[in-house]
Write a protein that holds these residues in place. Structure first.
Motif, PDB file in Angstrom:
ATOM      1  N   GLY A   1      46.827  11.237  26.134  1.00  0.00           N
ATOM      2  CA  GLY A   1      47.337  12.435  26.627  1.00  0.00           C
ATOM      3  C   GLY A   1      48.257  11.974  28.077  1.00  0.00           C
ATOM      4  O   GLY A   1      49.335  12.745  28.338  1.00  0.00           O
ATOM      5  N   LEU A   2      47.724  11.178  28.555  1.00  0.00           N
ATOM      6  CA  LEU A   2      48.549  10.815  29.815  1.00  0.00           C
ATOM      7  C   LEU A   2      49.581  10.116  29.530  1.00  0.00           C
ATOM      8  O   LEU A   2      50.853  10.340  29.907  1.00  0.00           O
ATOM      9  CB  LEU A   2      47.735   9.628  30.825  1.00  0.00           C
ATOM     10  CG  LEU A   2      46.560  10.311  31.446  1.00  0.00           C
ATOM     11  CD1 LEU A   2      45.596   9.204  32.082  1.00  0.00           C
ATOM     12  CD2 LEU A   2      46.972  11.074  32.529  1.00  0.00           C
ATOM     13  N   ALA A   3      49.474   9.117  28.513  1.00  0.00           N
ATOM     14  CA  ALA A   3      50.805   8.449  28.066  1.00  0.00           C
ATOM     15  C   ALA A   3      51.761   9.579  27.278  1.00  0.00           C
ATOM     16  O   ALA A   3      53.045   9.310  27.668  1.00  0.00           O
ATOM     17  CB  ALA A   3      50.435   7.170  27.191  1.00  0.00           C
ATOM     18  N   ALA A   4      51.453  10.370  26.576  1.00  0.00           N
ATOM     19  CA  ALA A   4      52.192  11.517  25.812  1.00  0.00           C
ATOM     20  C   ALA A   4      52.836  12.373  26.751  1.00  0.00           C
ATOM     21  O   ALA A   4      54.101  12.386  26.758  1.00  0.00           O
ATOM     22  CB  ALA A   4      51.506  12.448  24.994  1.00  0.00           C
ATOM     23  N   ASN A   5      52.140  12.587  28.041  1.00  0.00           N
ATOM     24  CA  ASN A   5      52.886  13.511  28.935  1.00  0.00           C
ATOM     25  C   ASN A   5      53.956  12.586  29.710  1.00  0.00           C
ATOM     26  O   ASN A   5      54.686  13.258  30.479  1.00  0.00           O
ATOM     27  CB  ASN A   5      51.913  14.196  29.759  1.00  0.00           C
ATOM     28  CG  ASN A   5      50.980  15.424  29.066  1.00  0.00           C
ATOM     29  OD1 ASN A   5      51.689  16.344  28.571  1.00  0.00           O
ATOM     30  ND2 ASN A   5      49.786  15.322  29.283  1.00  0.00           N
ATOM     31  N   SER A   6      53.734  11.603  29.777  1.00  0.00           N
ATOM     32  CA  SER A   6      55.037  10.599  30.368  1.00  0.00           C
ATOM     33  C   SER A   6      56.139  10.133  29.504  1.00  0.00           C
ATOM     34  O   SER A   6      56.944   9.394  29.449  1.00  0.00           O
ATOM     35  CB  SER A   6      54.390   9.334  30.743  1.00  0.00           C
ATOM     36  OG  SER A   6      53.280   9.569  31.946  1.00  0.00           O
ATOM     37  N   GLY A   7      55.725  10.728  28.107  1.00  0.00           N
ATOM     38  CA  GLY A   7      57.054  10.811  27.104  1.00  0.00           C
ATOM     39  C   GLY A   7      56.703   9.575  26.129  1.00  0.00           C
ATOM     40  O   GLY A   7      57.794   9.164  25.326  1.00  0.00           O
ATOM     41  N   HIS A   8      55.487   8.969  25.993  1.00  0.00           N
ATOM     42  CA  HIS A   8      55.166   7.998  25.246  1.00  0.00           C
ATOM     43  C   HIS A   8      55.093   8.478  23.839  1.00  0.00           C
ATOM     44  O   HIS A   8      54.215   9.053  23.472  1.00  0.00           O
ATOM     45  CB  HIS A   8      54.148   7.189  25.452  1.00  0.00           C
ATOM     46  CG  HIS A   8      53.650   6.094  24.891  1.00  0.00           C
ATOM     47  ND1 HIS A   8      53.373   5.845  23.549  1.00  0.00           N
ATOM     48  CD2 HIS A   8      53.634   4.551  25.306  1.00  0.00           C
ATOM     49  CE1 HIS A   8      53.185   4.599  23.168  1.00  0.00           C
ATOM     50  NE2 HIS A   8      53.471   3.870  24.277  1.00  0.00           N
ATOM     51  N   THR A   9      56.106   8.280  22.839  1.00  0.00           N
ATOM     52  CA  THR A   9      56.207   8.926  21.582  1.00  0.00           C
ATOM     53  C   THR A   9      55.235   8.281  20.649  1.00  0.00           C
ATOM     54  O   THR A   9      54.325   9.217  19.896  1.00  0.00           O
ATOM     55  CB  THR A   9      57.390   8.469  20.837  1.00  0.00           C
ATOM     56  OG1 THR A   9      57.633   6.982  20.690  1.00  0.00           O
ATOM     57  CG2 THR A   9      58.753   9.008  21.781  1.00  0.00           C
ATOM     58  N   TRP A  10      54.486   6.961  20.743  1.00  0.00           N
ATOM     59  CA  TRP A  10      53.437   6.733  19.710  1.00  0.00           C
ATOM     60  C   TRP A  10      52.273   7.425  20.273  1.00  0.00           C
ATOM     61  O   TRP A  10      51.222   7.738  19.410  1.00  0.00           O
ATOM     62  CB  TRP A  10      52.990   5.362  19.930  1.00  0.00           C
ATOM     63  CG  TRP A  10      53.970   4.487  18.823  1.00  0.00           C
ATOM     64  CD1 TRP A  10      55.160   3.761  19.261  1.00  0.00           C
ATOM     65  CD2 TRP A  10      53.837   4.524  17.428  1.00  0.00           C
ATOM     66  NE1 TRP A  10      55.675   3.462  18.070  1.00  0.00           N
ATOM     67  CE2 TRP A  10      54.972   3.660  17.062  1.00  0.00           C
ATOM     68  CE3 TRP A  10      53.006   5.291  16.474  1.00  0.00           C
ATOM     69  CZ2 TRP A  10      55.195   3.490  15.610  1.00  0.00           C
ATOM     70  CZ3 TRP A  10      53.250   4.879  15.180  1.00  0.00           C
ATOM     71  CH2 TRP A  10      54.409   4.045  14.672  1.00  0.00           C
ATOM     72  N   ALA A  11      51.988   7.824  21.628  1.00  0.00           N
ATOM     73  CA  ALA A  11      50.650   8.658  22.074  1.00  0.00           C
ATOM     74  C   ALA A  11      50.947  10.011  21.595  1.00  0.00           C
ATOM     75  O   ALA A  11      49.933  10.377  21.179  1.00  0.00           O
ATOM     76  CB  ALA A  11      50.644   8.607  23.586  1.00  0.00           C
ATOM     77  N   SER A  12      51.885  10.718  21.737  1.00  0.00           N
ATOM     78  CA  SER A  12      52.339  11.913  21.175  1.00  0.00           C
ATOM     79  C   SER A  12      52.142  11.948  19.724  1.00  0.00           C
ATOM     80  O   SER A  12      51.673  12.710  19.177  1.00  0.00           O
ATOM     81  CB  SER A  12      53.804  12.204  21.563  1.00  0.00           C
ATOM     82  OG  SER A  12      54.143  12.541  22.851  1.00  0.00           O
ATOM     83  N   TYR A  13      52.648  10.940  18.869  1.00  0.00           N
ATOM     84  CA  TYR A  13      52.320  11.138  17.498  1.00  0.00           C
ATOM     85  C   TYR A  13      50.792  11.106  17.139  1.00  0.00           C
ATOM     86  O   TYR A  13      50.256  11.858  16.428  1.00  0.00           O
ATOM     87  CB  TYR A  13      53.078   9.970  16.916  1.00  0.00           C
ATOM     88  CG  TYR A  13      52.803   9.995  15.195  1.00  0.00           C
ATOM     89  CD1 TYR A  13      53.116  10.696  14.602  1.00  0.00           C
ATOM     90  CD2 TYR A  13      52.103   8.811  14.608  1.00  0.00           C
ATOM     91  CE1 TYR A  13      53.166  10.772  13.101  1.00  0.00           C
ATOM     92  CE2 TYR A  13      52.210   8.648  13.398  1.00  0.00           C
ATOM     93  CZ  TYR A  13      52.461   9.776  12.505  1.00  0.00           C
ATOM     94  OH  TYR A  13      52.521   9.629  11.043  1.00  0.00           O
ATOM     95  N   ASN A  14      50.059  10.158  18.120  1.00  0.00           N
ATOM     96  CA  ASN A  14      48.650   9.893  17.739  1.00  0.00           C
ATOM     97  C   ASN A  14      47.842  11.109  18.027  1.00  0.00           C
ATOM     98  O   ASN A  14      46.750  11.746  17.580  1.00  0.00           O
ATOM     99  CB  ASN A  14      48.128   8.484  18.231  1.00  0.00           C
ATOM    100  CG  ASN A  14      48.578   7.562  17.543  1.00  0.00           C
ATOM    101  OD1 ASN A  14      48.102   7.345  16.394  1.00  0.00           O
ATOM    102  ND2 ASN A  14      49.479   6.638  17.833  1.00  0.00           N
ATOM    103  N   LEU A  15      48.413  11.952  19.303  1.00  0.00           N
ATOM    104  CA  LEU A  15      47.763  13.160  19.647  1.00  0.00           C
ATOM    105  C   LEU A  15      47.845  14.182  18.604  1.00  0.00           C
ATOM    106  O   LEU A  15      46.787  14.979  18.296  1.00  0.00           O
ATOM    107  CB  LEU A  15      48.212  13.536  20.797  1.00  0.00           C
ATOM    108  CG  LEU A  15      47.695  13.135  22.286  1.00  0.00           C
ATOM    109  CD1 LEU A  15      48.272  13.661  23.401  1.00  0.00           C
ATOM    110  CD2 LEU A  15      46.301  13.356  22.271  1.00  0.00           C
ATOM    111  N   GLY A  16      48.927  14.182  17.861  1.00  0.00           N
ATOM    112  CA  GLY A  16      49.161  15.010  16.798  1.00  0.00           C
ATOM    113  C   GLY A  16      48.062  14.822  15.653  1.00  0.00           C
ATOM    114  O   GLY A  16      47.688  15.710  15.080  1.00  0.00           O
TER     115      GLY A  16
END
Length: 169
Positions: free
Chosen positions: A101-116
């Motif tokens: 979540g921290l990484a995704a909220n900083s724009g990290h695409t792999w973190a966003s994808y994995n949160l999905g």
């Protein structure tokens, strides 16, 4: 990240560690010891992969944590991956979720994808298709090929029926 079915690619790391020599690892370690978050992450990757140093998952986690504590998105993501797989730390889905979540909220695409994926599969959280789609879409919009393919995008664009202003039937 096979155990949870999450995904990332070493091709998306910030540099090519495949050719890293012991000398380069030593220079990176010096920069990391001086507090440079990007270097701390790279040292963690070196220890995780055994590139230029002896492979040591606990030492990798120590360096990932240093980078993550400075707000470095790759450090947060890599530390989350370690918690997902139990590499150098006990498996902890709560930490995976927090760090991604921290990484995704900083724009990290792999973190966003994995949160999905986490929301889609209900891994340690209540299954939520809307949040799964939101995070996968953020990753796709950030240019992550895996997310674009998973969402059925072609040439980096959503299907015509999903584009803003598309004609409604």
């Amino acid at each position: 990240m096979a155990a949870l079915g999450l995904s990332w690619s070493s091709d998306d790391l910030p540099c090519n560690l495949g050719e890293l020599s012991r000398e380069a690892a030593a220079l990176c370690l010096e920069a990391a010891s001086e507090g440079l978050a990007a270097a701390q992450h790279e040292v963690g990757v070196c220890y995780s992969e055994g590139r230029g140093v002896e492979k040591d998952e606990r030492e990798a986690v120590r360096w990932f944590r240093r980078a993550a504590n400075q707000g470095h998105p790759w450090g947060q993501f890599s530390l989350g991956c370690a918690y997902a797989e139990g590499l150098g730390v006990e498996k902890d889905l709560g930490e995976v979720f927090r760090l991604f979540g921290l990484a995704a909220n900083s724009g990290h695409t792999w973190a966003s994808y994995n949160l999905g994926l986490i929301y889609d599969r209900g891994l340690g959280v209540e299954r939520d298709e809307e949040l799964a789609l939101l995070w996968a879409t953020r990753a796709a919009e950030g240019g992550l090929d895996h997310a674009q393919r998973a969402l059925g995008w072609v040439d980096g664009k959503p299907p015509a029926s999903e584009r803003r202003g598309a004609a409604r039937a």
